[in-house]
Design an enzyme around this catalytic site. Structure first.
Site, PDB file in Angstrom:
ATOM      1  N   GLU A 236     -10.646   6.719   1.984  1.00 21.09           N
ATOM      2  CA  GLU A 236      -9.972   5.599   1.316  1.00 21.09           C
ATOM      3  C   GLU A 236      -9.234   6.178   0.132  1.00 21.09           C
ATOM      4  OE1 GLU A 236     -13.214   3.027  -0.045  1.00 21.09           O
ATOM      5  OE2 GLU A 236     -12.760   1.559   1.488  1.00 21.09           O
ATOM      6  N   ILE A 237      -7.992   5.769  -0.062  1.00 14.65           N
ATOM      7  CA  ILE A 237      -7.370   5.944  -1.369  1.00 14.65           C
ATOM      8  C   ILE A 237      -7.035   4.521  -1.792  1.00 14.65           C
ATOM      9  CG2 ILE A 237      -5.558   7.020  -2.747  1.00 14.65           C
ATOM     10  CD1 ILE A 237      -5.152   9.063  -0.553  1.00 14.65           C
TER      11      ILE A 237
END
Ligand code: GDP
Ligand code: MN
Length: 347
Positions: A236-237
């Site tokens: 995840e960013i």
């Protein structure tokens, strides 16, 4: 004498902290790694790839989190691997324990049933703590207070492509709040009542549901049922302020009060994905096609030749358009919205 110089040089060469420069990446961002001491070596190979493919140019810091104290070897070997700052945090007990109102007899009974049905991690209590922590607590750790964005990294993952721009700055520029590389269908046995709870929350707090949302990605019948699509949250960013928002804070505590993290085995991936799809605008969720990535047993490997020249993965192994992936659906929906948007602009 030559001997003195030699001894001094050896010391300098072997001091991992000697040459730490300041961070050059411009965003208030960090890698966040939830990990056990025992996963040190499988993390080092992931970290080596992340540094070589991206972070040696930016030196973003790392925040390591653990429900037990990190040992000296873990700290020494991970901090030696980056020029960025490394911080090591202990998770507060109350973020990694069973709430008072949970009936452990029911939890044990349900875990036993899930073991018989061979549900992945269905009989694991630590896995439940992990999913609940990643859903509702990691972003509240004090070491993350100073950051706006994070990139989640796990032990054993691989990064296949050079990333020659800063994804945090990119996200800020285009108002992206959540991003992914792999998406897929959830096991229904881990979340029997999750969607009922989501619908109940939506009825109680309609003001939190974004009008321009991505409901079509997670529901194929306008919200009546969950189609099980979710972004695979081991990568995840994202914007920490999404999780810190009033909408998500209320959403998490509502879900937590239902007990499904323990009675069932709600994963942080469907929880994050449903929240992102309902609380964000369509353009605020992004597919990072140019980040080649593997978490067993699936990969995302960019097929575009221009990107592929910077990678070391086989695009034919990419999971993107397999039957069990939701990324095709995501891209189709995006294309449809883009057409609708441009028609609206033209008319
Ligand atoms: P999977 O990806 O769903 O198979 O689950 P993982 O075993 O990879 O766990 C997800 C993340 O949580 C990884 O970053 C693990 O290192 C971390 N993790 C899982 N269980 C624990 C635990 O009991 N303690 C700590 N400190 N980290 C954990
Ligand atoms: Mn994992």
């Amino acid at each position: 004498t030559q001997d003195d110089t030699y001894i001094q040089d050896q010391k300098t060469i072997n001091d991992p902290n000697k040459t730490k420069p300041t961070q050059t990446g411009k965003a208030k961002a960090a890698f966040v790694v939830l990990i056990r001491n025992g996963d040190l070596h499988s993390f080092r190979s992931s970290m080596r790839q992340l540094e070589d493919r991206f972070n040696h140019k930016y030196n973003y810091p790392y925040v390591f989190l653990n429900d037990e104290p990190f040992n000296e070897e873990f700290i020494k070997l991970t901090s030696a691997m980056t020029k960025g700052k490394t911080e090591y945090g202990l998770i507060p007990r109350e973020h990694w324990s069973v709430p008072m109102d949970i009936d452990m007899n029911i939890v044990r009974k349900n875990m036993e049933k899930m073991r018989e049905e061979q549900v992945l991690y269905g009989d694991s209590l630590p896995y439940r703590h992990m999913c609940r922590f990643e859903s509702g607590f990691f972003y509240r750790h004090e070491l993350l207070d100073k950051y706006d964005y994070y990139w989640r990294v796990e032990p054993g993952v691989q990064f296949y492509c050079d990333l020659d721009y800063d994804p945090f700055v990119f996200m800020k520029k285009y108002d992206i709040r959540y991003s992914f590389t792999i998406s897929l269908y959830e096991y229904p046995k881990t979340i029997p009542t999750l969607w009922d709870s989501v619908r109940e929350f939506g009825k109680l707090h309609p003001q939190y549901i974004e009008k321009d949302n991505l409901m079509d990605f997670i529901s194929s019948d306008n919200g009546a049922t969950y189609n099980l699509c979710h972004f695979w949250s081991n990568f995840e960013i994202a914007d920490l302020n999404l999780w810190r928002s009033e909408a998500y804070t209320k959403f998490f505590s509502f879900l937590d009060s239902k007990g499904g993290f323990f009675y069932e085995r709600w994963g942080d991936a469907p929880v994050h994905s449903i929240a992102a799809a309902l609380f964000l605008k369509k353009h605020q969720i992004h597919f990072f096609n140019d980040i080649g990535y593997r978490h067993e047993p699936f990969s995302h490997c960019p097929a575009d030749e221009k990107i592929q020249l910077k990678c070391h993965c086989n695009p034919h192994d990419s999971f993107d358009f397999h039957g069990y992936s939701c990324t095709g659906k995501f891209l189709d929906l995006k294309a449809k919205w883009a057409t609708i948007a441009s028609n609206v602009t033209r008319n």
